[in-house]
Design an enzyme around this catalytic site. Structure first.
Site, PDB file in Angstrom:
ATOM      1  N   ASN A 166     -12.327   7.721 -15.801  1.00 18.30           N
ATOM      2  CA  ASN A 166     -13.481   8.093 -15.002  1.00 18.30           C
ATOM      3  C   ASN A 166     -13.221   7.620 -13.569  1.00 18.30           C
ATOM      4  O   ASN A 166     -13.393   8.361 -12.612  1.00 18.30           O
ATOM      5  CB  ASN A 166     -14.736   7.473 -15.618  1.00 18.30           C
ATOM      6  CG  ASN A 166     -15.979   8.152 -15.114  1.00 18.30           C
ATOM      7  OD1 ASN A 166     -15.957   9.326 -14.727  1.00 18.30           O
ATOM      8  ND2 ASN A 166     -17.059   7.410 -15.072  1.00 18.30           N
ATOM      9  N   HIS A 175      -6.890  -1.267 -10.994  1.00 17.36           N
ATOM     10  CA  HIS A 175      -6.230  -0.773 -12.219  1.00 17.36           C
ATOM     11  C   HIS A 175      -4.815  -1.348 -12.357  1.00 17.36           C
ATOM     12  O   HIS A 175      -3.985  -0.775 -13.056  1.00 17.36           O
ATOM     13  CB  HIS A 175      -6.078   0.764 -12.228  1.00 17.36           C
ATOM     14  CG  HIS A 175      -7.343   1.545 -12.376  1.00 17.36           C
ATOM     15  ND1 HIS A 175      -7.539   2.747 -11.749  1.00 17.36           N
ATOM     16  CD2 HIS A 175      -8.471   1.309 -13.095  1.00 17.36           C
ATOM     17  CE1 HIS A 175      -8.729   3.231 -12.064  1.00 17.36           C
ATOM     18  NE2 HIS A 175      -9.320   2.366 -12.872  1.00 17.36           N
ATOM     19  N   GLY A 217      -8.163   8.096 -20.037  1.00 16.69           N
ATOM     20  CA  GLY A 217      -8.908   9.146 -20.744  1.00 16.69           C
ATOM     21  C   GLY A 217      -8.472  10.571 -20.447  1.00 16.69           C
ATOM     22  O   GLY A 217      -8.168  11.345 -21.349  1.00 16.69           O
ATOM     23  N   VAL A 218      -8.424  10.934 -19.169  1.00 17.09           N
ATOM     24  CA  VAL A 218      -8.038  12.290 -18.789  1.00 17.09           C
ATOM     25  C   VAL A 218      -6.515  12.467 -18.934  1.00 17.09           C
ATOM     26  O   VAL A 218      -6.047  13.442 -19.526  1.00 17.09           O
ATOM     27  CB  VAL A 218      -8.474  12.594 -17.335  1.00 17.09           C
ATOM     28  CG1 VAL A 218      -7.983  13.963 -16.894  1.00 17.09           C
ATOM     29  CG2 VAL A 218      -9.994  12.494 -17.202  1.00 17.09           C
ATOM     30  N   ARG A 229     -10.584 -10.483 -17.577  1.00 17.61           N
ATOM     31  CA  ARG A 229     -10.264  -9.494 -16.554  1.00 17.61           C
ATOM     32  C   ARG A 229     -11.054  -9.862 -15.303  1.00 17.61           C
ATOM     33  O   ARG A 229     -12.285  -9.986 -15.356  1.00 17.61           O
ATOM     34  CB  ARG A 229     -10.677  -8.104 -17.022  1.00 17.61           C
ATOM     35  CG  ARG A 229     -10.494  -7.086 -15.936  1.00 17.61           C
ATOM     36  CD  ARG A 229     -10.989  -5.729 -16.335  1.00 17.61           C
ATOM     37  NE  ARG A 229     -10.755  -4.792 -15.257  1.00 17.61           N
ATOM     38  CZ  ARG A 229     -11.586  -3.822 -14.919  1.00 17.61           C
ATOM     39  NH1 ARG A 229     -12.703  -3.643 -15.586  1.00 17.61           N
ATOM     40  NH2 ARG A 229     -11.288  -3.015 -13.938  1.00 17.61           N
ATOM     41  N   ASP A 237     -17.255  14.739 -17.058  1.00 14.64           N
ATOM     42  CA  ASP A 237     -16.400  14.673 -18.235  1.00 14.64           C
ATOM     43  C   ASP A 237     -15.465  15.889 -18.250  1.00 14.64           C
ATOM     44  O   ASP A 237     -15.925  17.036 -18.251  1.00 14.64           O
ATOM     45  CB  ASP A 237     -17.256  14.631 -19.500  1.00 14.64           C
ATOM     46  CG  ASP A 237     -16.421  14.261 -20.719  1.00 14.64           C
ATOM     47  OD1 ASP A 237     -15.353  14.890 -20.923  1.00 14.64           O
ATOM     48  OD2 ASP A 237     -16.820  13.349 -21.452  1.00 14.64           O
ATOM     49  N   MET A 238     -14.175  15.624 -18.252  1.00 16.44           N
ATOM     50  CA  MET A 238     -13.194  16.698 -18.149  1.00 16.44           C
ATOM     51  C   MET A 238     -13.298  17.692 -19.321  1.00 16.44           C
ATOM     52  O   MET A 238     -13.024  18.874 -19.160  1.00 16.44           O
ATOM     53  CB  MET A 238     -11.786  16.089 -18.064  1.00 16.44           C
ATOM     54  CG  MET A 238     -10.711  17.022 -17.612  1.00 16.44           C
ATOM     55  SD  MET A 238     -11.091  17.951 -16.094  1.00 16.44           S
ATOM     56  CE  MET A 238     -10.616  16.793 -14.809  1.00 16.44           C
ATOM     57  N   ASN A 241     -14.008  -8.796 -20.753  1.00 13.23           N
ATOM     58  CA  ASN A 241     -14.155  -7.960 -19.569  1.00 13.23           C
ATOM     59  C   ASN A 241     -15.650  -7.930 -19.256  1.00 13.23           C
ATOM     60  O   ASN A 241     -16.409  -7.179 -19.865  1.00 13.23           O
ATOM     61  CB  ASN A 241     -13.614  -6.563 -19.891  1.00 13.23           C
ATOM     62  CG  ASN A 241     -13.669  -5.629 -18.701  1.00 13.23           C
ATOM     63  OD1 ASN A 241     -14.266  -5.950 -17.663  1.00 13.23           O
ATOM     64  ND2 ASN A 241     -13.074  -4.471 -18.847  1.00 13.23           N
ATOM     65  N   ARG A 292     -16.565   9.462  -7.918  1.00 16.16           N
ATOM     66  CA  ARG A 292     -16.207   9.000  -6.565  1.00 16.16           C
ATOM     67  C   ARG A 292     -15.431  10.077  -5.822  1.00 16.16           C
ATOM     68  O   ARG A 292     -14.600  10.776  -6.417  1.00 16.16           O
ATOM     69  CB  ARG A 292     -15.334   7.747  -6.634  1.00 16.16           C
ATOM     70  CG  ARG A 292     -16.014   6.538  -7.248  1.00 16.16           C
ATOM     71  CD  ARG A 292     -15.142   5.294  -7.069  1.00 16.16           C
ATOM     72  NE  ARG A 292     -15.630   4.195  -7.882  1.00 16.16           N
ATOM     73  CZ  ARG A 292     -14.935   3.623  -8.870  1.00 16.16           C
ATOM     74  NH1 ARG A 292     -13.703   4.027  -9.161  1.00 16.16           N
ATOM     75  NH2 ARG A 292     -15.468   2.638  -9.555  1.00 16.16           N
ATOM     76  N   LEU A 326      -5.715   8.291 -14.897  1.00 16.99           N
ATOM     77  CA  LEU A 326      -6.821   9.232 -14.712  1.00 16.99           C
ATOM     78  C   LEU A 326      -7.894   8.981 -15.764  1.00 16.99           C
ATOM     79  O   LEU A 326      -7.846   9.538 -16.862  1.00 16.99           O
ATOM     80  CB  LEU A 326      -6.302  10.680 -14.818  1.00 16.99           C
ATOM     81  CG  LEU A 326      -5.050  11.024 -13.987  1.00 16.99           C
ATOM     82  CD1 LEU A 326      -4.608  12.458 -14.247  1.00 16.99           C
ATOM     83  CD2 LEU A 326      -5.306  10.793 -12.502  1.00 16.99           C
ATOM     84  N   LYS A 378     -17.287  -6.488 -22.543  1.00 16.79           N
ATOM     85  CA  LYS A 378     -16.428  -5.888 -23.557  1.00 16.79           C
ATOM     86  C   LYS A 378     -15.467  -6.967 -24.028  1.00 16.79           C
ATOM     87  O   LYS A 378     -15.028  -7.796 -23.219  1.00 16.79           O
ATOM     88  CB  LYS A 378     -15.628  -4.726 -22.969  1.00 16.79           C
ATOM     89  CG  LYS A 378     -16.498  -3.570 -22.546  1.00 16.79           C
ATOM     90  CD  LYS A 378     -15.633  -2.368 -22.190  1.00 16.79           C
ATOM     91  CE  LYS A 378     -16.443  -1.340 -21.435  1.00 16.79           C
ATOM     92  NZ  LYS A 378     -15.855  -0.931 -20.177  1.00 16.79           N
ATOM     93  N   GLU A 431      -5.033  -1.963 -21.515  1.00 13.22           N
ATOM     94  CA  GLU A 431      -5.274  -3.075 -20.591  1.00 13.22           C
ATOM     95  C   GLU A 431      -5.573  -4.375 -21.328  1.00 13.22           C
ATOM     96  O   GLU A 431      -5.166  -5.448 -20.888  1.00 13.22           O
ATOM     97  CB  GLU A 431      -6.430  -2.709 -19.641  1.00 13.22           C
ATOM     98  CG  GLU A 431      -6.010  -1.658 -18.619  1.00 13.22           C
ATOM     99  CD  GLU A 431      -7.158  -0.940 -17.949  1.00 13.22           C
ATOM    100  OE1 GLU A 431      -7.781  -0.080 -18.611  1.00 13.22           O
ATOM    101  OE2 GLU A 431      -7.453  -1.229 -16.780  1.00 13.22           O
TER     102      GLU A 431
HETATM  103  P1  ADP Z   1     -12.895   4.551 -17.770  1.00  8.67           P
HETATM  104  O1  ADP Z   1     -12.118   3.449 -18.472  1.00  8.67           O
HETATM  105  O2  ADP Z   1     -12.529   4.757 -16.342  1.00  8.67           O
HETATM  106  O3  ADP Z   1     -14.368   4.542 -18.018  1.00  8.67           O
HETATM  107  P2  ADP Z   1     -11.459   6.347 -19.575  1.00  8.67           P
HETATM  108  O4  ADP Z   1     -10.044   6.027 -19.256  1.00  8.67           O
HETATM  109  O5  ADP Z   1     -11.988   5.961 -20.903  1.00  8.67           O
HETATM  110  O6  ADP Z   1     -12.446   5.907 -18.419  1.00  8.67           O
HETATM  111  O7  ADP Z   1     -11.631   7.944 -19.393  1.00  8.67           O
HETATM  112  C1  ADP Z   1     -12.872   8.554 -19.599  1.00  8.67           C
HETATM  113  C2  ADP Z   1     -12.754  10.031 -19.233  1.00  8.67           C
HETATM  114  O8  ADP Z   1     -11.685  10.630 -19.969  1.00  8.67           O
HETATM  115  C3  ADP Z   1     -13.971  10.875 -19.599  1.00  8.67           C
HETATM  116  O9  ADP Z   1     -14.926  10.841 -18.559  1.00  8.67           O
HETATM  117  C4  ADP Z   1     -13.386  12.260 -19.768  1.00  8.67           C
HETATM  118  O10 ADP Z   1     -13.394  12.939 -18.516  1.00  8.67           O
HETATM  119  C5  ADP Z   1     -11.943  12.014 -20.144  1.00  8.67           C
HETATM  120  N1  ADP Z   1     -11.615  12.380 -21.521  1.00  8.67           N
HETATM  121  C6  ADP Z   1     -11.738  11.637 -22.628  1.00  8.67           C
HETATM  122  N2  ADP Z   1     -11.333  12.325 -23.713  1.00  8.67           N
HETATM  123  C7  ADP Z   1     -10.937  13.541 -23.279  1.00  8.67           C
HETATM  124  C8  ADP Z   1     -10.403  14.725 -23.893  1.00  8.67           C
HETATM  125  N3  ADP Z   1     -10.215  14.781 -25.201  1.00  8.67           N
HETATM  126  N4  ADP Z   1     -10.114  15.778 -23.104  1.00  8.67           N
HETATM  127  C9  ADP Z   1     -10.317  15.714 -21.781  1.00  8.67           C
HETATM  128  N5  ADP Z   1     -10.798  14.655 -21.137  1.00  8.67           N
HETATM  129  C10 ADP Z   1     -11.111  13.578 -21.874  1.00  8.67           C
END
Ligand code: ADP
Length: 403
Positions: free
Chosen positions: A216, A185, A335-336, A96, A287-288, A12, A246, A214, A19, A389
């Site tokens: 970043n 995605h 992540g979220v 990718r 960051d959530m 990637n 965004r 969900l 990556k 992915e």
């Molecule tokens: P990307 O691949 O788009 O960079 P990810 O799918 O890895 O992103 O998601 C990253 C986001 O997930 C972080 O910015 C954060 O908001 C959220 N995140 C990761 N771990 C947690 C958690 N334990 N609780 C809440 N949100 C989380």
């Protein structure tokens, strides 16, 4: 390819990072994972984890001039673990590629014509496709004999009906500049929608799923019987949901206003909407975890950012319920989606009339496995389905070179 070739290297390549994952396709096991970041800077960093051996992370810092040097450094790390790129066990390299336009509807073995076509798409993906092309060229130079496969972020969305893909703007202008909704995605939406069907014990052709990716970056898709019929990202990944940085959906007139009234130029507007908007624009954090922590302390800006995020998410769940007509499952991922139980709870709250509900104790469970979080009585299954992915790229690559 020899009969013993069962490994796939997934690459990637971003503008300043690469990556990678090396997988064994007999069981999908990861043999090594890593990344090179800050390529072209003095303090480039390579982090390599050889999962096939001791799994001990190795980090090296120092200047890595370009993608070629980066990939050579990765090759050296892999060779040190007996997993070198020259191994006869390596079946293919899967890349990718962010933008495949309307042309690429499936993973494709890369030849000169394919590479030229990916190049032709640079105007619609100026930030991503050039880096992907560099990654491909570099990998080809290292192993010219090996099949290299492009797996496109847009491919899964090419099944969208024309009325979902078209913007309601002047047709000639749109066509002249290839302005339409492509979606991104796609590899994740494909993987997660299929896994969701599996979780329900059904064939993908039998189920309608709303996938909420969900991370970043964030996007939603409506998948009917295994085919994408709508998705929230458009010409670029800027459209749709509120994301980490965004804005997602916005009145396009805001951009004229920023230029005419606020005196910003194109690049400033671009940076504002892509990098300084969304959650970070609303409350200063993207960051959530941090946002939830601030809400727990009574922070009003964090609360509002969360509410704006959830409101948009709910609107897409409603819209895609209407697009699909019948929804069998809503799947949260990335992540979220995989980690933030309060986001899942809030997004589904109040949707009981639509057959959707979340069980608080199931929602609180933390796990890496796909799992249901809706109560038994709910008509629609609400699920958490971790995305993968790299595995999907490896599987598509391996299937293609063995076809
Ligand atoms: P990307 O691949 O788009 O960079 P990810 O799918 O890895 O992103 O998601 C990253 C986001 O997930 C972080 O910015 C954060 O908001 C959220 N995140 C990761 N771990 C947690 C958690 N334990 N609780 C809440 N949100 C989380």
């Amino acid at each position: 390819m020899t009969a013993t070739a069962t490994r796939v290297l997934v690459l990637n390549s971003g503008s300043s990072s690469v990556k990678y994952q090396l997988l064994d396709m007999r069981d999908g096991a990861r043999l090594a994972v890593g990344l090179v970041e800050r390529i072209g800077e003095e303090n480039s960093r390579l982090v390599h984890t050889p999962l096939a051996t001791d799994g001990a992370k190795r980090e090296t810092e120092g200047p890595i001039a370009d993608h070629e040097a980066a990939l050579k450094a990765v090759a050296a790390e892999l060779a040190a673990d007996g997993l070198g790129l020259d191994s006869p066990e390596l079946a293919a390299i899967g890349h990718r590629v962010v933008h495949g336009g309307q042309e690429f509807t499936a993973p494709t073995v890369i030849d000169d014509a394919v590479l030229a076509e990916i190049e032709r798409l640079v105007p619609v993906a100026p930030l991503h496709n050039p880096a992907n092309i560099t990654g491909i060229r570099t990998a080809q130079a290292l192993r010219p004999d090996l099949p290299q496969v492009a797996v496109f972020d847009t491919a899964f969305h090419t099944t969208m009906p024309e009325y979902a893909a078209r913007y309601a703007i002047d047709t000639e202008t749109a066509d002249a500049h290839r302005i339409r909704r492509y979606g991104f995605h796609g590899t994740s939406h494909a993987y997660v929608s299929r896994k969701t069907a599996e979780l329900l014990g059904k064939d993908p052709s039998e189920v309608n799923v709303i996938v909420l990716h969900l991370g970043n970056g964030a996007s939603a898709s409506a998948v009917a019987g295994g085919r994408c019929v709508d998705t929230s990202m458009g010409l670029t990944p800027l459209e749709g949901l509120v994301m980490g940085t965004r804005s997602g959906d916005i009145d396009p007139a805001v951009t004229f206003h920023l230029k005419r009234v606020a005196g910003m130029d194109e690049d400033e507007v671009d940076v504002l909407l892509n990098k300084k908007s969304g959650l970070i624009g609303l409350c200063g954090d993207n960051d959530m975890r941090e946002i939830r922590r601030r809400i727990d302390e009574g922070d009003e800006r964090a609360r509002l950012a969360f509410d704006v995020y959830i409101h948009r998410l709910k609107k897409y769940i409603g819209a895609y319920s209407a697009v699909l007509g019948r929804v069998d499952a809503v799947a949260f991922t990335a992540g979220v989606g995989e980690n933030a139980a309060p986001v899942r709870e809030a997004a589904i709250a109040g949707l009981e009339e639509m057959g959707m509900a979340v069980d608080a104790s199931l929602n609180a469970v933390r796990s890496d496995e796909p799992r249901m979080i809706s109560p038994d009585y709910a008509r629609v299954a609400v699920a958490v389905v971790p995305t993968d992915e790299e595995l999907e790229i490896a599987q598509q690559t391996y299937a293609l070179v063995n076809a």
